[in-house]
Design a protein around this motif. Structure first.
Motif, PDB file in Angstrom:
ATOM      1  N   PRO A 150      56.776 110.955  98.286  1.00  0.00           N
ATOM      2  CA  PRO A 150      56.856 109.903  99.297  1.00  0.00           C
ATOM      3  C   PRO A 150      57.038 110.480 100.692  1.00  0.00           C
ATOM      4  O   PRO A 150      57.648 111.539 100.858  1.00  0.00           O
ATOM      5  N   LYS A 199      57.227 108.024 103.775  1.00  0.00           N
ATOM      6  CA  LYS A 199      57.458 106.991 104.789  1.00  0.00           C
ATOM      7  C   LYS A 199      58.495 107.483 105.786  1.00  0.00           C
ATOM      8  O   LYS A 199      59.514 108.061 105.414  1.00  0.00           O
ATOM      9  N   TRP A 236      52.415 107.882 108.376  1.00  0.00           N
ATOM     10  CA  TRP A 236      52.493 107.000 107.213  1.00  0.00           C
ATOM     11  C   TRP A 236      52.035 105.599 107.581  1.00  0.00           C
ATOM     12  O   TRP A 236      52.326 105.094 108.666  1.00  0.00           O
ATOM     13  N   GLU A 293      50.654 101.646 105.363  1.00  0.00           N
ATOM     14  CA  GLU A 293      50.519 100.979 104.069  1.00  0.00           C
ATOM     15  C   GLU A 293      49.244 101.402 103.345  1.00  0.00           C
ATOM     16  O   GLU A 293      49.231 101.502 102.107  1.00  0.00           O
ATOM     17  N   GLU A 313      49.898 104.647 101.699  1.00  0.00           N
ATOM     18  CA  GLU A 313      50.803 104.440 100.565  1.00  0.00           C
ATOM     19  C   GLU A 313      50.050 103.887  99.357  1.00  0.00           C
ATOM     20  O   GLU A 313      50.310 104.287  98.215  1.00  0.00           O
ATOM     21  N   ARG A 354      48.242 106.738  97.811  1.00  0.00           N
ATOM     22  CA  ARG A 354      49.205 107.608  97.119  1.00  0.00           C
ATOM     23  C   ARG A 354      49.571 107.031  95.751  1.00  0.00           C
ATOM     24  O   ARG A 354      49.606 107.768  94.746  1.00  0.00           O
ATOM     25  N   THR A 358      59.156 104.408  98.729  1.00  0.00           N
ATOM     26  CA  THR A 358      58.166 104.972  99.650  1.00  0.00           C
ATOM     27  C   THR A 358      58.771 106.061 100.532  1.00  0.00           C
ATOM     28  O   THR A 358      58.047 106.734 101.271  1.00  0.00           O
TER      29      THR A 358
END
Length: 399
Positions: free
Chosen positions: A316, A318, A323, A325, A328, A331, A361
């Motif tokens: 993670p 964040k 970073w 959304e 993410e 990922r 995150t």
């Protein structure tokens, strides 16, 4: 305390210096195994009449040290007219009596063609695990792009003129945080001994770990393997800061450097793949399907070369400036593939180990090196502790 340290260093030198005892009539089989490695990249321009005293930490112990010198990114032949290897006492100073000249097909000088690499002749004697090996080298006429490893997380030393044979530190007045022209060290070890090569980015390269203390996560892994008496003892750290699986940029991509930096290393039994965050962050447009296709290529080529492949989930990040959304979501998709696809021989779940239970995150604060992407020393050790050592002691026949 100081006397104990000196005595320990002298004992280490003796182990390295004493020629191997003549083999019995029916010696156990041995083979070459990488004990240290660092991925090659361009590191500025070569400087004529410059000497480098390069400090590296061994993993697997063994006999008959050899070094690999690289001119992979050079645009002209590279001549090295003096190359020596010894053990370190402190700083640029070597343990007295430990420094010995390396030869190349019996010659004291070697010229490495542009784009190629060469191995030294074997240096008789025992090199233990966990040693501070020092390789000193000099080029009379280096120029053009220099090959090396930029972010060593280790202080090495420079001198003007050829001082490679000297064991004192008086003339080694410059320092560098990079390794030049050296990209692998090998030893001969029992045939059951293998190595793992870690293909990675800045997290593997050790950024945010403590410099000069060998606290990158592959360093912790090497110490675990040695304590456990594993068949896998060699650990080659083939991380490059900023590296990507799919695209060149900070070094050649993982796909483009896989053969040179990993599969060419002797004794590699397992490839450990831990890359991807640089591909998916910063609105790159890379999809989960794109990155998965890259993973599949690495696995297929490594399997074809006869090695096993351990995959790792993307950690993670964040709080890091790039970073978002979308990254993410990629990922999560990539990590699901790593966990469930079965295309790797095994996997290590770095995401599970490093993430916060309150916000998956983000990295757990106790492991965060401060930038929310790179783990600190505790995080590096937690990563190494998460690896199932049995997955590295893997055997597969080349197809």
């Amino acid at each position: 305390m100081r006397a104990a340290r000196i005595a320990g260093a002298t004992a280490l030198a003796a182990v390295f210096l004493v020629p191997a005892v003549p083999a019995p009539a029916a010696p156990a089989a041995t083979h070459a195994v990488v004990t240290w490695g660092a991925s090659a990249d361009r590191v500025g321009d070569g400087v004529p009449d410059r000497a480098y005293r390069l400090v590296v930490r061994t993993s697997a112990g063994g006999d008959d040290l050899r070094v690999r010198l690289s001119n992979a990114f050079g645009d002209r032949p590279l001549t090295l007219d003096s190359v020596w290897a010894g053990t370190r006492a402190a700083g640029a100073r070597l343990v007295p009596g430990s420094n010995r000249r390396l030869t190349f097909d019996g010659a004291r000088s070697v010229t490495v063609p542009a784009g190629e690499s060469v191995y030294s002749d074997a240096l008789p004697g025992r090199l233990p695990a966990g040693a501070d090996l020092v390789v000193s080298l000099h080029s009379p006429d280096a120029g053009g792009p220099a090959t090396g490893h930029g972010m060593a997380m280790q202080t090495s030393y420079t001198a003007q003129g050829d001082h490679t044979a000297e064991e004192g530190a008086e003339n080694w007045t410059g320092t560098t945080g990079s390794w030049f022209y050296l990209d692998a060290v090998t030893v001969r070890a029992p045939a059951r001994t293998g190595a793992v090569a870690v293909l990675g980015d800045s997290i593997t390269d050790g950024w945010q770990s403590s410099g000069d203390l060998n606290r990158r996560w592959p360093d912790y892994l090497a110490r675990r393997l040695e304590r456990a008496g594993s068949g896998t003892r060699g650990v080659a750290n083939e991380g490059i800061s900023g590296n990507k699986v799919l695209a060149d940029g900070a070094g050649q991509s993982a796909l483009n450097r896989l053969d040179r930096d990993v599969l060419s290393l002797p004794g590699v039994r397992t490839v450990f793949l831990f890359e991807g965050v640089n591909d998916l962050k910063a609105d790159s447009g890379v999809t989960a399907a794109d990155l998965i296709a890259g993973y599949r290529q690495v696995a297929a080529r490594a399997h074809a070369a006869g090695t096993c492949v351990v995959g790792a989930t993307v950690a993670p990040f964040k709080g890091w400036s790039e970073w978002d959304e979308a990254a993410e979501e990629v990922r999560r998709g990539v990590n699901e593939f790593v966990r469930t696809s079965g295309e790797f021989d095994a996997y290590t779940d770095f995401d599970r180990i490093l993430r916060s239970p309150y916000d998956p995150t983000r990295m757990l604060p106790v492991f965060d090196g401060g930038d929310h992407l790179h783990p600190n020393d505790k995080g590096m050790q937690a990563m190494a502790d998460a690896v199932d050592l049995s997955t590295l002691d893997c055997h597969r026949a080349a197809r």
